[in-house]
Design a protein around this motif. Structure first.
Motif, mmCIF file in Angstrom:
data_model
loop_
_atom_site.group_PDB
_atom_site.id
_atom_site.type_symbol
_atom_site.label_atom_id
_atom_site.label_comp_id
_atom_site.label_asym_id
_atom_site.label_seq_id
_atom_site.Cartn_x
_atom_site.Cartn_y
_atom_site.Cartn_z
ATOM 1 N N ALA A 94 -10.703 -13.061 3.169
ATOM 2 C CA ALA A 94 -10.863 -14.141 4.147
ATOM 3 C C ALA A 94 -11.426 -15.398 3.493
ATOM 4 C CB ALA A 94 -11.767 -13.678 5.285
ATOM 5 N N SER A 95 -12.310 -15.222 2.509
ATOM 6 C CA SER A 95 -12.867 -16.378 1.799
ATOM 7 C C SER A 95 -11.812 -17.118 0.989
ATOM 8 C CB SER A 95 -14.011 -15.933 0.882
ATOM 9 O OG SER A 95 -13.513 -15.156 -0.195
ATOM 10 N N LEU A 96 -10.697 -16.429 0.700
ATOM 11 C CA LEU A 96 -9.588 -17.054 -0.026
ATOM 12 C C LEU A 96 -8.544 -17.634 0.916
ATOM 13 C CD1 LEU A 96 -9.065 -14.366 -2.833
ATOM 14 C CD2 LEU A 96 -10.176 -16.589 -3.059
ATOM 15 N N GLY A 97 -8.811 -17.582 2.208
ATOM 16 C CA GLY A 97 -7.870 -18.123 3.176
ATOM 17 C C GLY A 97 -6.837 -17.142 3.654
ATOM 18 N N LEU A 98 -7.059 -15.830 3.404
ATOM 19 C CA LEU A 98 -6.102 -14.800 3.808
ATOM 20 C C LEU A 98 -6.708 -13.999 4.951
ATOM 21 C CD1 LEU A 98 -5.066 -13.598 0.234
ATOM 22 C CD2 LEU A 98 -3.939 -15.312 1.667
ATOM 23 N N ALA A 99 -6.150 -14.134 6.127
ATOM 24 C CA ALA A 99 -6.668 -13.435 7.298
ATOM 25 C C ALA A 99 -6.397 -11.938 7.170
ATOM 26 C CB ALA A 99 -6.027 -13.977 8.571
ATOM 27 N N PRO A 100 -7.404 -11.099 7.301
ATOM 28 C CA PRO A 100 -7.202 -9.645 7.194
ATOM 29 C C PRO A 100 -6.163 -9.116 8.177
ATOM 30 C CG PRO A 100 -9.543 -10.170 7.101
ATOM 31 C CD PRO A 100 -8.828 -11.439 7.471
ATOM 32 N N SER A 101 -6.005 -9.777 9.322
ATOM 33 C CA SER A 101 -5.037 -9.310 10.315
ATOM 34 C C SER A 101 -3.602 -9.447 9.831
ATOM 35 C CB SER A 101 -5.209 -10.090 11.619
ATOM 36 O OG SER A 101 -5.011 -11.481 11.405
ATOM 37 N N GLN A 102 -3.360 -10.252 8.799
ATOM 38 C CA GLN A 102 -2.021 -10.451 8.266
ATOM 39 C C GLN A 102 -1.728 -9.568 7.061
ATOM 40 O OE1 GLN A 102 -0.841 -11.999 11.065
ATOM 41 N NE2 GLN A 102 0.575 -12.885 9.596
ATOM 42 N N LEU A 103 -2.671 -8.704 6.695
ATOM 43 C CA LEU A 103 -2.513 -7.875 5.502
ATOM 44 C C LEU A 103 -2.182 -6.439 5.871
ATOM 45 C CD1 LEU A 103 -5.574 -9.215 3.468
ATOM 46 C CD2 LEU A 103 -3.186 -9.907 3.256
ATOM 47 N N ILE A 104 -1.293 -5.846 5.090
ATOM 48 C CA ILE A 104 -0.935 -4.433 5.232
ATOM 49 C C ILE A 104 -1.208 -3.754 3.903
ATOM 50 C CG2 ILE A 104 0.915 -2.788 5.664
ATOM 51 C CD1 ILE A 104 2.270 -4.829 7.412
ATOM 52 N N TRP A 105 -1.974 -2.675 3.946
ATOM 53 C CA TRP A 105 -2.340 -1.921 2.744
ATOM 54 C C TRP A 105 -1.616 -0.581 2.783
ATOM 55 C CZ3 TRP A 105 -7.719 0.775 2.161
ATOM 56 C CH2 TRP A 105 -7.788 1.437 0.936
ATOM 57 N N ILE A 106 -0.835 -0.300 1.733
ATOM 58 C CA ILE A 106 -0.063 0.936 1.655
ATOM 59 C C ILE A 106 -0.572 1.770 0.488
ATOM 60 C CG2 ILE A 106 2.217 1.949 1.295
ATOM 61 C CD1 ILE A 106 3.452 -0.456 2.608
ATOM 62 N N ARG A 107 -0.946 3.013 0.790
ATOM 63 C CA ARG A 107 -1.317 3.981 -0.240
ATOM 64 C C ARG A 107 -0.344 5.160 -0.153
ATOM 65 N NH1 ARG A 107 -7.541 5.501 -0.172
ATOM 66 N NH2 ARG A 107 -6.841 6.529 -2.082
ATOM 67 N N SER A 108 0.129 5.599 -1.303
ATOM 68 C CA SER A 108 1.108 6.685 -1.335
ATOM 69 C C SER A 108 0.604 7.795 -2.236
ATOM 70 C CB SER A 108 2.458 6.176 -1.857
ATOM 71 O OG SER A 108 2.933 5.103 -1.047
ATOM 72 N N PRO A 109 0.838 9.048 -1.850
ATOM 73 C CA PRO A 109 0.389 10.158 -2.691
ATOM 74 C C PRO A 109 1.177 10.290 -3.987
ATOM 75 C CG PRO A 109 1.648 10.973 -0.827
ATOM 76 C CD PRO A 109 1.448 9.507 -0.596
ATOM 77 N N ARG A 110 2.409 9.765 -3.994
ATOM 78 C CA ARG A 110 3.263 9.869 -5.180
ATOM 79 C C ARG A 110 3.844 8.509 -5.533
ATOM 80 N NH1 ARG A 110 7.882 13.960 -4.369
ATOM 81 N NH2 ARG A 110 8.284 12.491 -2.653
ATOM 82 N N SER A 111 4.120 8.305 -6.813
ATOM 83 C CA SER A 111 4.721 7.046 -7.260
ATOM 84 C C SER A 111 6.092 6.829 -6.632
ATOM 85 C CB SER A 111 4.840 7.033 -8.784
ATOM 86 O OG SER A 111 3.569 7.077 -9.400
ATOM 87 N N ALA A 112 6.842 7.931 -6.463
ATOM 88 C CA ALA A 112 8.174 7.815 -5.863
ATOM 89 C C ALA A 112 8.077 7.278 -4.435
ATOM 90 C CB ALA A 112 8.877 9.165 -5.888
ATOM 91 N N ASP A 113 7.061 7.709 -3.702
ATOM 92 C CA ASP A 113 6.876 7.218 -2.332
ATOM 93 C C ASP A 113 6.511 5.738 -2.327
ATOM 94 O OD1 ASP A 113 7.383 9.770 -1.401
ATOM 95 O OD2 ASP A 113 5.263 10.329 -1.414
ATOM 96 N N ALA A 114 5.683 5.327 -3.274
ATOM 97 C CA ALA A 114 5.303 3.912 -3.359
ATOM 98 C C ALA A 114 6.525 3.046 -3.678
ATOM 99 C CB ALA A 114 4.222 3.724 -4.417
ATOM 100 N N LEU A 115 7.354 3.488 -4.613
ATOM 101 C CA LEU A 115 8.567 2.745 -4.958
ATOM 102 C C LEU A 115 9.491 2.634 -3.761
ATOM 103 C CD1 LEU A 115 9.275 4.277 -8.494
ATOM 104 C CD2 LEU A 115 8.629 1.915 -8.010
ATOM 105 N N TRP A 116 9.638 3.734 -3.029
ATOM 106 C CA TRP A 116 10.499 3.724 -1.841
ATOM 107 C C TRP A 116 9.951 2.742 -0.803
ATOM 108 C CZ3 TRP A 116 9.830 4.747 3.334
ATOM 109 C CH2 TRP A 116 10.999 4.896 4.093
ATOM 110 N N SER A 117 8.645 2.728 -0.615
ATOM 111 C CA SER A 117 8.036 1.832 0.366
ATOM 112 C C SER A 117 8.274 0.372 0.007
ATOM 113 C CB SER A 117 6.532 2.107 0.467
ATOM 114 O OG SER A 117 6.275 3.436 0.871
#
Length: 239
Positions: A94-117
């Motif tokens: 937020a201090s950098l001008g990025l509203a947290p409500s506009q951010l999406i954080w994706i965590r994947s158990p496998r690299s293949a899932d992250a690449l697909w996402s």
């Protein structure tokens, strides 16, 4: 006999340019927010709809502060962070001008899932920017992501270790990032333009995350009127 001037390469084809000049960008570019950096990039900014390879010496050296001005410009659409090395901090963003409500954080158990996402998000074209941290990735996976990014106008930054600079990449823009006193050093590993061996230094100020609180007003007590008789007695006690 008159000699005709050779036509400009870009007039023959948009992907052609002289070796002594920066190429014209064939895609829309977003201003980096840093004049010195924008002047060194084809099109004067970050290209959308393509892979941008960010080769970082170590995470947390100022890469998000570097991208913050551009991310703020595309924040009307969601900004997706996939596999960041640390959990995103809402107050810092937020201090950098990025509203947290506009951010999406994706965590994947496998690299293949992250690449697909990442591939699905890029193909959807619904987000303003995608930031993807991946220490190891195959060349064919890079090509798939690069092609997926071309389906829309999304800023796509791929963060990889500095050692990956020796590997091939389909990204038209590859930058190395190293920490420096008071800022960050940017090396131009690959760009459509003349080779630049000397890194570019950008000063990076750390924004304050402490909210400014106005000083609390404390009313000054009004002086109490002491009767003359009591005041006389008090003076006698002091004597």
């Amino acid at each position: 006999m008159t000699s005709e001037r050779a036509p400009a390469p870009e007039s023959l084809h948009p992907s052609l340019w002289r070796a002594s000049q920066l190429a014209r960008a064939d895609v829309r570019c977003i201003d980096t927010g840093h004049v010195a950096l924008s002047s060194q990039l084809p099109g004067g900014g970050w290209p959308v709809g393509t892979l941008i390879d960010m080769l970082v010496q170590q995470p947390g050296i100022g890469e998000i502060r570097l991208l913050a001005p551009a991310l703020a410009r595309v924040a009307k659409r969601c900004i997706v962070m996939v596999e960041p090395p640390q959990a995103p901090q809402a107050i810092a963003l937020a201090s950098l001008g990025l509203a947290p409500s506009q951010l999406i954080w994706i965590r994947s158990p496998r690299s293949a899932d992250a690449l697909w996402s990442v591939e699905q998000v890029l193909r959807s074209g619904s987000c303003g920017a995608v930031l993807f941290w991946q220490p190891h990735i195959r060349a064919e996976s890079l090509r798939r992501l690069h092609l997926a990014a071309q389906h829309g106008e999304t800023l796509f930054f791929m963060f990889r270790p500095l050692a990956a600079a020796q590997d091939t990449s389909p990204a038209p823009l590859r930058l190395s990032l190293r920490p420096a006193a008071g800022g960050i050093e940017i090396g131009f590993v690959k760009r459509r333009g003349p080779q630049r061996d000397e890194p570019l230094f950008l000063p990076m100020s750390v924004p304050s995350m402490t909210p400014t609180v106005p000083p609390r007003h404390v009313p000054t007590p009004r002086p109490v009127q002491v009767p003359a008789v009591e005041q006389r007695r008090a003076d006698e006690l002091v004597r």
